[in-house]
Motif scaffolding. Structure first.
Motif, mmCIF file in Angstrom:
data_model
loop_
_atom_site.group_PDB
_atom_site.id
_atom_site.type_symbol
_atom_site.label_atom_id
_atom_site.label_comp_id
_atom_site.label_asym_id
_atom_site.label_seq_id
_atom_site.Cartn_x
_atom_site.Cartn_y
_atom_site.Cartn_z
ATOM 1 N N CYS A 74 -2.722 -6.018 -5.085
ATOM 2 C CA CYS A 74 -2.319 -7.387 -4.737
ATOM 3 C C CYS A 74 -0.901 -7.767 -5.162
ATOM 4 C CB CYS A 74 -3.295 -8.403 -5.323
ATOM 5 S SG CYS A 74 -4.992 -8.234 -4.725
ATOM 6 N N PRO A 75 0.108 -6.924 -4.910
ATOM 7 C CA PRO A 75 1.479 -7.372 -5.181
ATOM 8 C C PRO A 75 1.857 -8.482 -4.203
ATOM 9 C CG PRO A 75 1.528 -5.340 -3.934
ATOM 10 C CD PRO A 75 0.078 -5.597 -4.274
ATOM 11 N N SER A 76 2.785 -9.338 -4.592
ATOM 12 C CA SER A 76 3.231 -10.383 -3.668
ATOM 13 C C SER A 76 4.225 -9.812 -2.659
ATOM 14 C CB SER A 76 3.873 -11.536 -4.434
ATOM 15 O OG SER A 76 4.964 -11.078 -5.207
ATOM 16 N N ALA A 77 5.009 -8.820 -3.088
ATOM 17 C CA ALA A 77 5.956 -8.165 -2.189
ATOM 18 C C ALA A 77 6.148 -6.728 -2.649
ATOM 19 C CB ALA A 77 7.300 -8.899 -2.166
ATOM 20 N N TYR A 78 6.417 -5.855 -1.683
ATOM 21 C CA TYR A 78 6.625 -4.447 -2.015
ATOM 22 C C TYR A 78 7.836 -3.941 -1.249
ATOM 23 C CZ TYR A 78 5.383 0.168 -3.751
ATOM 24 O OH TYR A 78 5.399 1.351 -4.425
ATOM 25 N N VAL A 79 8.786 -3.380 -1.986
ATOM 26 C CA VAL A 79 10.000 -2.837 -1.392
ATOM 27 C C VAL A 79 9.951 -1.317 -1.489
ATOM 28 C CG1 VAL A 79 12.517 -2.820 -1.379
ATOM 29 C CG2 VAL A 79 11.290 -4.878 -2.114
ATOM 30 N N PHE A 80 9.702 -0.651 -0.369
ATOM 31 C CA PHE A 80 9.811 0.802 -0.289
ATOM 32 C C PHE A 80 11.292 1.137 -0.115
ATOM 33 C CE2 PHE A 80 5.579 -0.141 1.317
ATOM 34 C CZ PHE A 80 4.771 0.901 0.878
ATOM 35 N N SER A 81 11.756 2.201 -0.732
ATOM 36 C CA SER A 81 13.155 2.579 -0.545
ATOM 37 C C SER A 81 13.323 4.081 -0.574
ATOM 38 C CB SER A 81 14.049 1.926 -1.614
ATOM 39 O OG SER A 81 13.892 2.571 -2.864
ATOM 40 N N ASP A 82 14.320 4.544 0.134
ATOM 41 C CA ASP A 82 14.721 5.942 0.126
ATOM 42 C C ASP A 82 16.113 5.993 0.738
ATOM 43 O OD1 ASP A 82 12.484 8.475 -0.290
ATOM 44 O OD2 ASP A 82 14.537 8.986 0.299
ATOM 45 N N CYS A 83 16.729 7.165 0.679
ATOM 46 C CA CYS A 83 18.093 7.258 1.205
ATOM 47 C C CYS A 83 18.181 8.081 2.482
ATOM 48 C CB CYS A 83 19.039 7.833 0.153
ATOM 49 S SG CYS A 83 18.692 9.559 -0.288
ATOM 50 N N HIS A 84 17.177 8.891 2.757
ATOM 51 C CA HIS A 84 17.246 9.825 3.877
ATOM 52 C C HIS A 84 16.719 9.171 5.147
ATOM 53 C CE1 HIS A 84 16.771 13.503 6.222
ATOM 54 N NE2 HIS A 84 17.457 14.156 5.292
ATOM 55 N N THR A 85 17.480 9.270 6.234
ATOM 56 C CA THR A 85 17.111 8.598 7.483
ATOM 57 C C THR A 85 15.755 9.057 8.001
ATOM 58 O OG1 THR A 85 19.450 8.388 8.058
ATOM 59 C CG2 THR A 85 17.854 8.108 9.831
ATOM 60 N N CYS A 86 15.501 10.356 7.986
ATOM 61 C CA CYS A 86 14.217 10.868 8.484
ATOM 62 C C CYS A 86 13.053 10.397 7.624
ATOM 63 C CB CYS A 86 14.240 12.394 8.549
ATOM 64 S SG CYS A 86 15.347 13.074 9.800
ATOM 65 N N VAL A 87 13.272 10.339 6.315
ATOM 66 C CA VAL A 87 12.223 9.858 5.415
ATOM 67 C C VAL A 87 11.910 8.397 5.712
ATOM 68 C CG1 VAL A 87 11.613 9.404 3.010
ATOM 69 C CG2 VAL A 87 12.798 11.516 3.616
ATOM 70 N N LEU A 88 12.942 7.596 5.907
ATOM 71 C CA LEU A 88 12.746 6.173 6.183
ATOM 72 C C LEU A 88 12.029 5.954 7.508
ATOM 73 C CD1 LEU A 88 16.234 4.912 5.003
ATOM 74 C CD2 LEU A 88 14.047 4.391 3.909
ATOM 75 N N GLU A 89 12.356 6.764 8.503
ATOM 76 C CA GLU A 89 11.697 6.651 9.801
ATOM 77 C C GLU A 89 10.200 6.964 9.673
ATOM 78 O OE1 GLU A 89 11.898 8.649 14.293
ATOM 79 O OE2 GLU A 89 13.443 9.099 12.807
ATOM 80 N N GLN A 90 9.868 8.054 8.980
ATOM 81 C CA GLN A 90 8.475 8.414 8.781
ATOM 82 C C GLN A 90 7.762 7.359 7.935
ATOM 83 O OE1 GLN A 90 6.835 12.607 7.743
ATOM 84 N NE2 GLN A 90 6.897 11.572 5.775
ATOM 85 N N LEU A 91 8.450 6.844 6.924
ATOM 86 C CA LEU A 91 7.885 5.844 6.028
ATOM 87 C C LEU A 91 7.498 4.575 6.789
ATOM 88 C CD1 LEU A 91 7.236 4.954 3.137
ATOM 89 C CD2 LEU A 91 9.660 4.406 2.836
ATOM 90 N N ARG A 92 8.390 4.112 7.648
ATOM 91 C CA ARG A 92 8.067 2.917 8.455
ATOM 92 C C ARG A 92 6.832 3.163 9.305
ATOM 93 N NH1 ARG A 92 13.833 3.086 9.075
ATOM 94 N NH2 ARG A 92 14.839 1.389 7.894
ATOM 95 N N GLY A 93 6.743 4.345 9.894
ATOM 96 C CA GLY A 93 5.576 4.676 10.707
ATOM 97 C C GLY A 93 4.297 4.680 9.890
ATOM 98 N N ASN A 94 4.360 5.201 8.657
ATOM 99 C CA ASN A 94 3.173 5.240 7.811
ATOM 100 C C ASN A 94 2.730 3.851 7.374
ATOM 101 O OD1 ASN A 94 2.711 8.006 7.884
ATOM 102 N ND2 ASN A 94 4.003 8.430 6.117
ATOM 103 N N ILE A 95 3.681 2.975 7.142
ATOM 104 C CA ILE A 95 3.334 1.594 6.775
ATOM 105 C C ILE A 95 2.583 0.918 7.915
ATOM 106 C CG2 ILE A 95 4.316 -0.681 6.287
ATOM 107 C CD1 ILE A 95 6.591 0.880 4.796
ATOM 108 N N LEU A 96 3.090 1.065 9.125
ATOM 109 C CA LEU A 96 2.426 0.479 10.287
ATOM 110 C C LEU A 96 1.088 1.153 10.557
ATOM 111 C CD1 LEU A 96 5.543 0.138 12.643
ATOM 112 C CD2 LEU A 96 4.461 -1.657 11.269
ATOM 113 N N LEU A 97 1.014 2.461 10.338
ATOM 114 C CA LEU A 97 -0.221 3.211 10.547
ATOM 115 C C LEU A 97 -1.342 2.678 9.670
ATOM 116 C CD1 LEU A 97 -1.609 5.736 11.857
ATOM 117 C CD2 LEU A 97 -0.745 7.067 9.920
ATOM 118 N N ASN A 98 -0.981 2.130 8.513
ATOM 119 C CA ASN A 98 -1.974 1.622 7.572
ATOM 120 C C ASN A 98 -2.208 0.114 7.691
ATOM 121 O OD1 ASN A 98 -2.940 3.823 5.454
ATOM 122 N ND2 ASN A 98 -0.849 4.318 6.087
#
Length: 319
Positions: free
Chosen positions: A159-183
């Protein structure tokens, strides 16, 4: 077959074995594993499925039980299948919910190791699930989110109020966004400041506000970090070389300096001790930077499959 695929499959099967063999329900295995709706919808890697099914058949034979036709049919399918570049890994949570990730089938891909889940991320997720008060109603910043397992587990159970995922690699960020939406989580519009949007996710009052930030530790500025306004900072499996250790300590120093107008945030850094000298460098650099730290006691909750004999640790830092 990759050793980590074989080991993961064997550990998972041992877990099921403890639960099901005692109850003499081995024949229900297919619907608890390869025929489980989650696996059917989001298939694991071909190598993993092949290893798991082969081991499952051996377990049947060891207790003189004939495997169901479905087991042989599933094995025949994976024996004929080609390994894609992406696969899914699904993790069941104590709440009955799950986290499903799309990951690379290669440990190193596109020049990064951030497209797969590493053991310390699983270890930190277990600790978080056992200690939800550390994250409840707080803004969490994760450094080096990778595939997103730890953050998604925290979002779904703590139950966090906000969550900031971060990374520096473009491919990692693209996959990460997809996983967030997938869940089933919604992404905030691109903004670095969670404070601009007070309250929980406008689309789902039960979910935290979720932001994905491209954050390079070596170039991010103090004002950019201050805009994130984290109450808690976490990172998992980021101590893999001296250069990364030094970059991490520098960004933690910048975070500390940029958040002087608010209560000092806690930081939880989880890692697998692969090279003791690298870990010693980290604690030494923390000392030189004036960042207090203490070791978090090992937890007993074993939810996810990883190498039980790995030397893993979590350090709590006060910035």
């Amino acid at each position: 077959m990759a050793p980590e695929e074989s080991a993961d499959a064997a550990r998972l099967l041992q877990s099921f074995e403890r639960r099901f063999l005692a109850a003499r329900t081995l024949r229900s295995f297919p619907w608890q594993t390869v025929k489980h709706p989650l696996c059917v919808k989001h298939p694991p890697s071909v190598k993993y499925a092949r290893c798991f099914l082969s081991e499952l058949i051996r377990k049947h034979e060891a207790v003189h039980t004939e495997p169901l036709d479905e087991v042989y049919e599933a094995l025949a399918e994976v024996l004929m299948a080609e390994e894609p570049t992406q696969c899914h890994r699904s993790y069941l949570l104590p709440s009955g919910d799950s986290v499903t990730l799309s990951e690379s089938t290669a440990i190193i891909s596109h020049g990064t190791t951030g497209l797969v889940t590493w053991d310390a991320a699983l270890y930190l997720a277990e600790w978080a699930i056992e200690n939800p008060a550390a994250f409840a109603h707080r803004t969490v910043l994760e450094l080096g989110s990778g595939a997103g397992l730890t953050g998604l587990a925290i979002c779904k159970t703590c139950c966090p109020s906000a969550y900031v995922f971060s990374d520096c690699h473009t491919c990692v960020l693209e996959q990460l966004r997809g996983n967030i939406l997938l869940n089933g989580l919604s992404l905030e519009p691109d903004t670095a400041d969670p404070a601009r949007h007070p309250g929980r996710n406008a689309y789902n009052s039960e979910s935290p506000r979720v932001i994905v930030a491209q954050l390079d530790w070596d170039v991010v500025t103090a004002p950019e970090l201050a805009a994130l306004r984290p109450d808690v900072i976490i990172a998992a499996d980021v101590l893999y070389c001296p250069e990364t250790v030094l970059s991490l300590v520098r960004v933690l120093q910048r975070l500390s300096a940029s958040l002087k107008d608010q209560q000092a945030p806690d930081a939880y850094i989880a890692f697998t001790v692969r090279n003791p000298e690298t870990c010693q460098l980290f604690t030494s650099e923390l000392g030189q930077a004036g960042i207090p730290w203490e070791a978090v006691p090992h937890h007993d909750q074993k939810l996810f499959p990883y190498e039980e004999h790995s030397d893993m640790a979590i350090l709590k830092l006060t910035l």
